[in-house]
Design an enzyme around this catalytic site. Sequence first.
Site, PDB file in Angstrom:
ATOM      1  CG  ASP A  39      -1.927   1.063   1.159  1.00 48.31           C
ATOM      2  OD1 ASP A  39      -3.211   0.864   1.260  1.00 48.31           O
ATOM      3  OD2 ASP A  39      -1.682   2.379   1.152  1.00 48.31           O
ATOM      4  CB  ILE A  40       1.082   4.110  -2.177  1.00 47.86           C
ATOM      5  CG1 ILE A  40       2.127   4.990  -2.823  1.00 47.86           C
ATOM      6  CG2 ILE A  40      -0.389   4.718  -1.917  1.00 47.86           C
ATOM      7  CD1 ILE A  40       1.913   5.551  -4.255  1.00 47.86           C
ATOM      8  CD  GLN A 102     -14.514  -0.249  -2.642  1.00 56.26           C
ATOM      9  OE1 GLN A 102     -15.791  -0.452  -2.598  1.00 56.26           O
ATOM     10  NE2 GLN A 102     -13.814  -1.131  -3.584  1.00 56.26           N
ATOM     11  CG  HIS A 108      -8.382  -2.898  -2.121  1.00 55.25           C
ATOM     12  ND1 HIS A 108      -9.186  -2.191  -2.835  1.00 55.25           N
ATOM     13  CD2 HIS A 108      -8.049  -2.181  -0.940  1.00 55.25           C
ATOM     14  CE1 HIS A 108      -9.547  -1.105  -2.233  1.00 55.25           C
ATOM     15  NE2 HIS A 108      -8.803  -1.068  -0.998  1.00 55.25           N
ATOM     16  CG  HIS A 110      -6.281  -2.422   3.602  1.00 55.68           C
ATOM     17  ND1 HIS A 110      -5.564  -1.363   3.431  1.00 55.68           N
ATOM     18  CD2 HIS A 110      -7.662  -1.858   3.067  1.00 55.68           C
ATOM     19  CE1 HIS A 110      -6.072  -0.371   2.482  1.00 55.68           C
ATOM     20  NE2 HIS A 110      -7.582  -0.706   2.510  1.00 55.68           N
TER      21      HIS A 110
END
Length: 148
Positions: A39-40, A102, A108, A110
């Site tokens: 995750d960025i 979201q 996705h 996490h």
Amino acid sequence: MPMFVDHSPPGQCIFCRLVAGEIPSAKVCEDALTVAFMDIGQVNPGHVLVATKRHAVTLLDITPEEAAAVLQTAQRVARAAQAAFDPPGMTLFQANGPVGGQTVFHFHLHVLPRHEDDGMALAWPRKEPGGAVLQDYAARLRAALQDG
Ligand code: 5GP
Ligand code: ZN
């Protein structure tokens, strides 16, 4: 409020482009149905997203095979994160729809290593409505189940 919301159309969304290799990512692993990448935002070190390769928006849009593959990949990633970062806790988080939290509308999950006082918060406003209401809710859900 989220810092970023992806409103791109299906097939051009940020995770479709990431799956296609059109934008860079720090990939962890992949299989036929899923891909795991950093995750960025990195709420904590080792924060990974497990996404379906196919574009699907929410949990309601993925196939049972994709659902199984996502959780299997998440377990592999969680074991790797435990070995690599040794966090005292691990939270799996999956948001559906803007009201559900979201911000990228491509399914996705996490995988988030957790630490004491790491600032991660999810309010949990318990209502405790009592047994009769629980039975009513369960009956409504049983009636709604299509496969028994
Ligand atoms: P959501 O809020 O939808 O559950 O999670 C979306 C996540 O996608 C956020 O945690 C955000 O940091 C991450 N994200 C958004 N854009 C990118 C990107 O371009 N690359 C990566 N690796 N992660 C992204
Ligand atoms: Zn997509």
